[in-house]
Design an enzyme around this catalytic site. Structure first.
Site, PDB file in Angstrom:
ATOM      1  N   GLU A 114       0.687  -1.495   0.127  1.00 30.65           N
ATOM      2  CA  GLU A 114       0.005  -0.175   0.113  1.00 30.65           C
ATOM      3  C   GLU A 114       1.687   1.562   0.125  1.00 30.65           C
ATOM      4  O   GLU A 114       1.617   1.444   0.708  1.00 30.65           O
ATOM      5  CB  GLU A 114      -0.842   0.133   0.849  1.00 30.65           C
TER       6      GLU A 114
ATOM      7  N   ALA B  89     -14.700   4.508  -2.017  1.00 29.66           N
ATOM      8  CA  ALA B  89     -14.028   2.765  -0.480  1.00 29.66           C
ATOM      9  C   ALA B  89     -12.956   2.005  -0.697  1.00 29.66           C
ATOM     10  O   ALA B  89     -12.785   1.614   0.034  1.00 29.66           O
ATOM     11  CB  ALA B  89     -15.789   1.865  -0.282  1.00 29.66           C
TER      12      ALA B  89
ATOM     13  N   GLU C  92      -4.701   9.170 -14.139  1.00 31.71           N
ATOM     14  CA  GLU C  92      -5.551   9.369 -12.612  1.00 31.71           C
ATOM     15  C   GLU C  92      -4.989  11.197 -11.986  1.00 31.71           C
ATOM     16  O   GLU C  92      -5.173  11.728 -11.314  1.00 31.71           O
ATOM     17  CB  GLU C  92      -6.189   9.051 -11.418  1.00 31.71           C
TER      18      GLU C  92
ATOM     19  N   ASP D 182      -3.870   0.508  -9.913  1.00 30.54           N
ATOM     20  CA  ASP D 182      -6.274   0.538  -9.469  1.00 30.54           C
ATOM     21  C   ASP D 182      -5.661  -0.177 -11.095  1.00 30.54           C
ATOM     22  O   ASP D 182      -6.394  -0.226 -12.220  1.00 30.54           O
ATOM     23  CB  ASP D 182      -6.613   2.019  -9.667  1.00 30.54           C
TER      24      ASP D 182
ATOM     25  N   TYR E  29      -3.353  12.689   0.844  1.00 32.00           N
ATOM     26  CA  TYR E  29      -2.324  11.720  -0.789  1.00 32.00           C
ATOM     27  C   TYR E  29      -1.646  12.351  -1.661  1.00 32.00           C
ATOM     28  O   TYR E  29      -0.567  11.741  -1.303  1.00 32.00           O
ATOM     29  CB  TYR E  29      -4.108  11.146  -1.613  1.00 32.00           C
TER      30      TYR E  29
HETATM   31  P1  NG1 Z   1      -8.035   4.223  -3.659  1.00 33.21           P
HETATM   32  O1  NG1 Z   1      -7.746   4.989  -3.030  1.00 33.21           O
HETATM   33  O2  NG1 Z   1      -8.040   2.506  -3.445  1.00 33.21           O
HETATM   34  O3  NG1 Z   1      -8.221   4.530  -4.756  1.00 33.21           O
HETATM   35  C1  NG1 Z   1      -5.190   5.042  -3.829  1.00 33.21           C
HETATM   36  C2  NG1 Z   1      -4.575   5.165  -5.764  1.00 33.21           C
HETATM   37  C3  NG1 Z   1      -3.504   3.655  -5.651  1.00 33.21           C
HETATM   38  C4  NG1 Z   1      -2.393   3.199  -4.386  1.00 33.21           C
HETATM   39  C5  NG1 Z   1      -3.544   3.335  -3.531  1.00 33.21           C
HETATM   40  C6  NG1 Z   1      -2.276   3.162  -2.585  1.00 33.21           C
HETATM   41  C7  NG1 Z   1      -5.308   6.192  -6.726  1.00 33.21           C
HETATM   42  C8  NG1 Z   1      -7.023   6.233  -8.184  1.00 33.21           C
HETATM   43  N1  NG1 Z   1      -5.652   5.169  -7.140  1.00 33.21           N
HETATM   44  O4  NG1 Z   1      -5.870   3.820  -4.304  1.00 33.21           O
HETATM   45  O5  NG1 Z   1      -2.483   3.831  -7.007  1.00 33.21           O
HETATM   46  O6  NG1 Z   1      -1.225   4.706  -4.536  1.00 33.21           O
HETATM   47  O7  NG1 Z   1      -4.251   4.567  -3.333  1.00 33.21           O
HETATM   48  O8  NG1 Z   1      -1.632   2.065  -2.261  1.00 33.21           O
HETATM   49  O9  NG1 Z   1      -5.079   7.355  -5.914  1.00 33.21           O
END
Ligand code: NG1
Length: 463
Positions: free
Chosen positions: A48, A146, A183, A194, A246
């Site tokens: 992660e 989520a 993204e 993702d 983030y």
């Molecule tokens: P989530 O928040 O599940 O979409 C995000 C990032 C991933 C990765 C994870 C942490 C986006 C679209 N995706 O995932 O690339 O960095 O956090 O491991 O922001």
């Protein structure tokens, strides 16, 4: 890939959804030649906040998907309709650089996927004015906000739909690469996990994914293992506060990487992965110690530029980006570089161990690594919340072998690894310990279920 091969990747429910959308599109627009695409969400087993450092991850594509049925148009317009009434209809034009809607608009993820196609095929000589527009019906069943990558499911399916109506095809790995950075279009400096998982998922397998260059090794899910996912109902909204957190982590990791690059006299270091890949042998412990000797635990950009002997404006441009895509971080708060690097580097060690543990069916070991991942996300990365911690503890108490937050955190879902025979008990315990204590009806609203590793995205022509 032929249409016949890819239809095998669709389950019955998806085919029924396609038929419903196709019927609507035929009756409203008289469309005759239709294409259907699917792209799944994902859950990350481990790894992660490592992808944007170019370090490995191990997700599964899940058996929940976004489906688009599309008909080509004779002009360059894109007409979007979503079965979900909260997502209003949208129309825009295909052009070299598609301007985004206001932040938070669902159709920006469609535009992000399209922009990826336009940029990629543009480099191959197919210009945006050669691309036909499309009328598209969208049906997404990956719960949003989520941590299950509903955004990647929409971005990937949109890219596939635009390719399909224009008769463009390529290797799945190339498509995954093409959409990996999409993204960024919506202002998140995300890594490529993702999109890679959504595009390259494999039934019954986890995916060990390496970046730069993108490589994927399927790891068979051991028999008797169940993956439980449960939504905290705490909204991890990536278009708001969570995006700022983030992006901040991305910046913190990039500064830590550059300091390590200088300390080891490495070349061209942008992300922690550049450090790890250039060192023949490394351990998280040693790298963290080196970082601690060469920089304070917390730092601001001015101090970082001094330490790195780089002009501050240059450092800012490199790390925060330039022009309209420049990201903003709150500079009143110092950047936490040591704890962030400790998480990313120890997490990388855990991913490597986890891939071996899973491949050999050592489920207890896999569970222990997942627990350690959660602790590090909580203590070093500040990405957990009290609610996620409570859920993780409940899942463990109910017999899960390991549990952790999945996705970016700050809300969203947890994931637990359990023996198949214990998975229902884990779900019941979450209902009793967690959902029952929220407002009435939480258990009915919240996704909490066993997920299975499913196939990646694909496109078919409807006949
Ligand atoms: P989530 O928040 O599940 O979409 C995000 C990032 C991933 C990765 C994870 C942490 C986006 C679209 N995706 O995932 O690339 O960095 O956090 O491991 O922001």
């Amino acid at each position: 890939m032929s249409a016949q091969e890819s239809i095998e990747r669709w389950d019955r429910g998806e085919i029924a959804r396609v038929e419903a959308l196709a019927t609507q599109l035929r009756s409203s627009d008289g469309a005759t030649r239709l294409f259907a695409v699917r792209a799944p969400g994902r859950v990350n087993l481990i790894g992660e906040h490592t992808d944007y450092s170019g370090l490995p991850v191990m997700p599964i594509a899940i058996d929940r998907s976004t489906i688009i049925v599309a008909a080509a148009r004779d002009d360059s317009m894109v007409v979007l309709r979503n079965v979900e009434p909260d997502f209003p209809a949208r129309e825009f034009r295909i052009e070299v650089s598609i301007p985004p809607y206001a932040t938070g608009d669902w159709a920006n993820y469609v535009k992000a996927g399209f922009q990826g196609v336009i940029d990629h095929f543009g480099k191959l000589g197919i210009t945006s004015n050669q691309l036909r527009g499309a009328t598209m019906m969208v049906d997404g069943r990956v719960p949003p906000a989520a941590g299950l990558s509903s955004s990647a499911a929409l971005t990937v399916s949109s890219a596939l739909a635009l390719m399909a109506v224009n008769g463009l095809s390529q290797d799945a790995l190339e498509t995954a690469q093409m959409v990996a950075r999409s993204e960024w279009y919506v202002g998140t400096l995300a890594g490529g996990m993702d999109q890679a998982a959504s595009m390259l998922g494999r039934q019954g397998h986890a995916l060990l994914i390496h970046f730069d260059p993108l490589r994927v090794a399927p790891v068979k899910m051991p028999p008797g293992a169940a993956i439980v996912v449960a939504d905290s109902l705490e909204i991890a909204d990536k278009s708001g506060k969570v995006r700022a957190e983030y992006n901040r982590r991305v910046v913190e990791c990039a500064i830590a990487a550059r300091i390590l690059g200088n300390a080891y006299r490495l070349r061209k270091v942008r992300v922690l992965g550049d450090v790890v890949k250039q060192l023949e042998q490394w351990s998280a412990g040693e790298l963290v110690e080196t970082l601690a000797k060469n920089a304070p635990e917390r730092i601001n950009l001015t101090q970082a530029s001094g330490l790195l002997h780089v002009e501050e404006t240059l450092l800012r441009d490199e790390i925060l980006g330039a022009g309209a895509r420049r990201i903003h971080i709150d500079e009143a708060r110092p950047l936490e570089i040591l704890r962030r690097a400790r998480h990313v580097l120890t997490e990388t060690e855990r991913v490597n161990l986890a891939a071996e543990a899973l491949a050999s069916g050592r489920l207890e070991e896999m569970g222990t690594l997942m627990d350690a991942s959660h602790q590090s996300l909580r203590d070093n990365f500040d990405a957990s919340t009290p609610r996620l911690d409570t859920m993780v503890a409940s899942a463990r108490d109910a017999g899960a072998l390991g549990a952790r937050l999945t996705g970016a955190g700050f809300g969203g879902c947890i994931i637990a690894l359990a023996r198949e025979s214990d998975a229902t008990a884990v779900l019941h315990r979450l209902e009793k310990d967690y959902y029952a204590k929220l407002d009435g009806g939480a258990a009915a609203r919240a996704l909490h279920t066993i997920v299975h590793a499913g196939p990646g995205g694909s496109a078919i022509e409807l006949t």
